[in-house]
Design an enzyme around this catalytic site. Structure first.
Site, PDB file in Angstrom:
ATOM      1  N   HIS A 174       0.840  -1.194   0.000  1.00  0.00           N
ATOM      2  CA  HIS A 174       0.000   0.000   0.000  1.00  0.00           C
ATOM      3  C   HIS A 174       0.875   1.244   0.000  1.00  0.00           C
ATOM      4  O   HIS A 174       1.936   1.271   0.614  1.00  0.00           O
ATOM      5  CB  HIS A 174      -0.906   0.014   1.239  1.00  0.00           C
ATOM      6  CG  HIS A 174      -2.009  -0.985   1.152  1.00  0.00           C
ATOM      7  ND1 HIS A 174      -3.181  -0.726   0.491  1.00  0.00           N
ATOM      8  CD2 HIS A 174      -2.108  -2.248   1.621  1.00  0.00           C
ATOM      9  CE1 HIS A 174      -3.958  -1.794   0.568  1.00  0.00           C
ATOM     10  NE2 HIS A 174      -3.317  -2.734   1.237  1.00  0.00           N
TER      11      HIS A 174
ATOM     12  N   LYS B 252      24.486 -18.798   4.273  1.00  0.00           N
ATOM     13  CA  LYS B 252      25.411 -19.806   3.779  1.00  0.00           C
ATOM     14  C   LYS B 252      25.188 -20.013   2.277  1.00  0.00           C
ATOM     15  O   LYS B 252      24.098 -19.791   1.777  1.00  0.00           O
ATOM     16  CB  LYS B 252      25.116 -21.106   4.547  1.00  0.00           C
ATOM     17  CG  LYS B 252      26.022 -22.262   4.299  1.00  0.00           C
ATOM     18  CD  LYS B 252      25.619 -23.410   5.219  1.00  0.00           C
ATOM     19  CE  LYS B 252      26.420 -24.649   4.912  1.00  0.00           C
ATOM     20  NZ  LYS B 252      26.080 -25.753   5.790  1.00  0.00           N
TER      21      LYS B 252
END
Length: 183
Positions: A107, A177
């Site tokens: 919005h 990772k």
């Protein structure tokens, strides 16, 4: 056997009920209590395209006025929400866990003295490439691309693109990772 038959009947009932909003490419499954809500004004209706063997599990909400594509052998698990007013593309072999939120819309809120409800929306496509795993409760925001082989940790909030074969987690999501080749 009975469960499979009921699943087929349910899927075809959705296809009949939402025939203007759904395209099934084959052996798809849409389970019970899936809500498909078209916010479109007629010019841009919500359209859901499920490719071969794509599944939507029970109690999922798909809403908006955009185009949602779910790739081959991919699934959206229970209690997830897909809010699409532009475009959401989910690739092949994607696993989306329970309670995930994927939205291509925010919005507007920049005008301080105007109610936010009257300020409209901003949209940007969400692209989820092949072989992605999205963990429980994750949130995928507008304009994000999640590249192939990525893993999104449980409850992560993804606000930026996720590189190929990376594991991300946290709020906002950050690379934790890099996945390694198992040669």
């Amino acid at each position: 056997m009975i469960r499979r038959l009921l699943s087929k009947i349910l899927t075809y009932s959705y296809l009949l009920r939402y025939r203007k909003n759904i395209k099934l490419d084959g052996k798809n499954r849409i389970e019970s209590r899936v809500a498909i809500t078209d916010f479109g004004t007629g010019e841009t209706p919500l359209f859901l395209h499920l490719k071969q063997k794509a599944r939507i599990k029970h109690d999922v909400i798909v809403q908006g006025s955009g185009m949602v594509t779910i790739g081959k052998r991919s699934y959206v698990s229970s209690f997830s929400v897909i809010g699409c007013n532009d475009r959401i593309e989910i690739g092949d072999d994607v696993m989306i866990a329970d309670s995930v939120s994927i939205r291509d819309t925010d919005h507007e809120f920049s005008k301080l003295y105007e109610p936010m409800i009257n300020q409209g929306i901003k949209t940007a496509p969400v692209i989820i490439k092949d072989n992605v795993w999205i963990g429980y409760g994750a949130v995928i925001n507008k304009g994000v691309t999640i590249h192939s082989g990525a893993i999104i940790g449980a409850n992560a909030v993804v606000t930026k693109d996720v590189p190929e074969n990376c594991i991300v987690g946290g709020v906002p999501a950050k690379v934790i990772k890099q996945r390694e080749n198992e040669c």
